[in-house]
Design a protein around this motif. Sequence first.
Motif, PDB file in Angstrom:
ATOM      1  N   THR A   1      25.789  27.156   3.752  1.00  0.00           N
ATOM      2  CA  THR A   1      26.320  25.887   3.251  1.00  0.00           C
ATOM      3  C   THR A   1      26.219  24.851   4.358  1.00  0.00           C
ATOM      4  O   THR A   1      26.790  25.029   5.439  1.00  0.00           O
ATOM      5  CB  THR A   1      27.792  26.025   2.808  1.00  0.00           C
ATOM      6  OG1 THR A   1      27.900  27.035   1.810  1.00  0.00           O
ATOM      7  CG2 THR A   1      28.302  24.699   2.244  1.00  0.00           C
TER       8      THR A   1
ATOM      9  N   HIS B   1      23.386  33.353   2.964  1.00  0.00           N
ATOM     10  CA  HIS B   1      23.857  32.214   2.162  1.00  0.00           C
ATOM     11  C   HIS B   1      24.364  31.179   3.148  1.00  0.00           C
ATOM     12  O   HIS B   1      25.247  31.459   3.960  1.00  0.00           O
ATOM     13  CB  HIS B   1      24.960  32.671   1.207  1.00  0.00           C
ATOM     14  CG  HIS B   1      25.666  31.569   0.487  1.00  0.00           C
ATOM     15  ND1 HIS B   1      26.854  31.752  -0.188  1.00  0.00           N
ATOM     16  CD2 HIS B   1      25.357  30.249   0.316  1.00  0.00           C
ATOM     17  CE1 HIS B   1      27.248  30.611  -0.726  1.00  0.00           C
ATOM     18  NE2 HIS B   1      26.352  29.681  -0.424  1.00  0.00           N
TER      19      HIS B   1
ATOM     20  N   SER C   1      20.369  18.279   5.224  1.00  0.00           N
ATOM     21  CA  SER C   1      21.095  17.988   3.985  1.00  0.00           C
ATOM     22  C   SER C   1      21.380  16.502   3.856  1.00  0.00           C
ATOM     23  O   SER C   1      21.671  15.817   4.835  1.00  0.00           O
ATOM     24  CB  SER C   1      22.421  18.755   3.951  1.00  0.00           C
ATOM     25  OG  SER C   1      23.235  18.367   5.042  1.00  0.00           O
TER      26      SER C   1
ATOM     27  N   MET D   1      32.065  26.093  -5.051  1.00  0.00           N
ATOM     28  CA  MET D   1      31.308  27.301  -4.733  1.00  0.00           C
ATOM     29  C   MET D   1      32.095  28.130  -3.721  1.00  0.00           C
ATOM     30  O   MET D   1      31.932  27.976  -2.509  1.00  0.00           O
ATOM     31  CB  MET D   1      29.932  26.926  -4.175  1.00  0.00           C
ATOM     32  CG  MET D   1      29.039  28.127  -3.937  1.00  0.00           C
ATOM     33  SD  MET D   1      27.340  27.657  -3.530  1.00  0.00           S
ATOM     34  CE  MET D   1      26.755  27.082  -5.108  1.00  0.00           C
TER      35      MET D   1
ATOM     36  N   ASP E   1      23.819  24.088  -0.646  1.00  0.00           N
ATOM     37  CA  ASP E   1      23.960  25.543  -0.611  1.00  0.00           C
ATOM     38  C   ASP E   1      22.602  26.185  -0.760  1.00  0.00           C
ATOM     39  O   ASP E   1      21.862  25.897  -1.710  1.00  0.00           O
ATOM     40  CB  ASP E   1      24.911  26.027  -1.697  1.00  0.00           C
ATOM     41  CG  ASP E   1      26.338  26.142  -1.200  1.00  0.00           C
ATOM     42  OD1 ASP E   1      26.644  27.148  -0.548  1.00  0.00           O
ATOM     43  OD2 ASP E   1      27.126  25.207  -1.440  1.00  0.00           O
TER      44      ASP E   1
ATOM     45  N   GLN F   1      26.878  20.907   5.518  1.00  0.00           N
ATOM     46  CA  GLN F   1      27.639  19.699   5.227  1.00  0.00           C
ATOM     47  C   GLN F   1      26.692  18.495   5.137  1.00  0.00           C
ATOM     48  O   GLN F   1      25.589  18.528   5.685  1.00  0.00           O
ATOM     49  CB  GLN F   1      28.696  19.465   6.314  1.00  0.00           C
ATOM     50  CG  GLN F   1      29.772  20.537   6.349  1.00  0.00           C
ATOM     51  CD  GLN F   1      30.465  20.699   5.005  1.00  0.00           C
ATOM     52  OE1 GLN F   1      30.929  19.716   4.416  1.00  0.00           O
ATOM     53  NE2 GLN F   1      30.524  21.925   4.507  1.00  0.00           N
TER      54      GLN F   1
ATOM     55  N   SER G   1      22.521  24.509  -4.821  1.00  0.00           N
ATOM     56  CA  SER G   1      23.156  23.251  -5.213  1.00  0.00           C
ATOM     57  C   SER G   1      22.908  22.224  -4.122  1.00  0.00           C
ATOM     58  O   SER G   1      22.716  22.569  -2.954  1.00  0.00           O
ATOM     59  CB  SER G   1      24.661  23.418  -5.441  1.00  0.00           C
ATOM     60  OG  SER G   1      25.333  23.704  -4.234  1.00  0.00           O
ATOM     61  N   GLY G   2      22.913  20.942  -4.499  1.00  0.00           N
ATOM     62  CA  GLY G   2      22.763  19.859  -3.542  1.00  0.00           C
ATOM     63  C   GLY G   2      21.326  19.424  -3.369  1.00  0.00           C
ATOM     64  O   GLY G   2      20.417  19.827  -4.100  1.00  0.00           O
TER      65      GLY G   2
ATOM     66  N   ALA H   1      27.278  23.803   9.649  1.00  0.00           N
ATOM     67  CA  ALA H   1      26.889  24.771   8.619  1.00  0.00           C
ATOM     68  C   ALA H   1      27.776  25.998   8.686  1.00  0.00           C
ATOM     69  O   ALA H   1      28.271  26.377   9.752  1.00  0.00           O
ATOM     70  CB  ALA H   1      25.429  25.178   8.799  1.00  0.00           C
TER      71      ALA H   1
ATOM     72  N   THR I   1      34.589  31.444   2.612  1.00  0.00           N
ATOM     73  CA  THR I   1      34.723  30.212   3.382  1.00  0.00           C
ATOM     74  C   THR I   1      35.727  30.432   4.510  1.00  0.00           C
ATOM     75  O   THR I   1      36.456  31.429   4.524  1.00  0.00           O
ATOM     76  CB  THR I   1      35.200  29.045   2.491  1.00  0.00           C
ATOM     77  OG1 THR I   1      36.462  29.402   1.904  1.00  0.00           O
ATOM     78  CG2 THR I   1      34.202  28.764   1.377  1.00  0.00           C
TER      79      THR I   1
ATOM     80  N   GLU J   1      26.253  17.950   0.326  1.00  0.00           N
ATOM     81  CA  GLU J   1      26.558  19.354   0.606  1.00  0.00           C
ATOM     82  C   GLU J   1      25.470  20.202  -0.040  1.00  0.00           C
ATOM     83  O   GLU J   1      25.126  20.005  -1.202  1.00  0.00           O
ATOM     84  CB  GLU J   1      27.933  19.746   0.074  1.00  0.00           C
ATOM     85  CG  GLU J   1      28.302  21.180   0.445  1.00  0.00           C
ATOM     86  CD  GLU J   1      29.757  21.514   0.198  1.00  0.00           C
ATOM     87  OE1 GLU J   1      30.625  21.140   1.000  1.00  0.00           O
ATOM     88  OE2 GLU J   1      30.019  22.154  -0.843  1.00  0.00           O
TER      89      GLU J   1
END
Length: 315
Positions: free
Chosen positions: A206, A204, A259, A1, A264, A208, A229-230, A178, A5, A262
């Motif tokens: 992400t 958005h 989480s 994804m 998202d 860990q 996702s995740g 994050a 980043t 990972e």
Amino acid sequence: MPAITVDDVLVLPRLPELDPAAQQRPVRRLTTAPSGYEGEGFPVRRAFAGVPVNELDPFIHLDQMGEVDYAPGEPKGTPWHPHRGFETVTYMIDGVMDHQDSNGGGGTITNGDTQWMTAGGGILHIEAPPEQLVMSGGLFHGMQLWVNLPRVAKMIAPKYQDIRGRESVLLTTPDGGALIRVIAGGLAGHEGPGSTHTPINLAHVTLQPGARLDLPWPADYNALVYVMSGRGTAGAESRPIEMGQLAVYGPGDAIRVSSSSELDLFIMGGRPLREPVAHHGPFVMNTREELKQAFDDFQKGRLGVVPASKLPHTD
């Protein structure tokens, strides 16, 4: 994804430690998005399915587009179509999409970019993969959110914002677990680039594996977290949540997500408009009479015309 980043999140500004007196929001509702198809046949998950309109306000609709890995010749978009009365926010995570509208707006977005179209009083537009992607195939993944406009702004002149991914404000949590990309609104004083008519926050995130996000959130905004996702947990009560699910939070002034892999997240919230909603197809108005007028105006060509210089691979 991919999106946007960084090599080292520890160089980013950090959210402050959450005030111990902050009230963690509970999860009011947890839903799973059904799958469907949009436009010319690209797969989507309908993230808001089954959620009452008053719990979404000021949002109307959310699709997760893909994630799909197209073979050559398979990428699809939408035909020309109208909108009135709201804003479409298209966030591209992976892949490429072209946009063109009857007001002269448009462009190409790719990893982390956002197309923000204020339909206002009416516009025609088209969203499609560029010709080279149609020929080559490839990964396609994004989100499209519909943001309602207040009654006083329903008929404003259309507007287009082209927001590059690098313009998003990047933050991390106090422990660096994050990566937070602020697209619109403000988080702990950090303002995203999107200009809004309706006060909202959009990000958005992400996380860990094993990380936790405690996000300060305006008490007068609603709060919605969609898992792209995740898997992990949501809310003060740590309810399990996974890809394709939406958590609708109750009252409070902080959002918690943890989480287990990972994770998202597409996090959104705004100040409810608390106005009547008449929504059908591509139009979002306040009354049925206004909806009928929108369809009549479209049929009579008052919402614009398809430009002569249309995208090369469209009819």
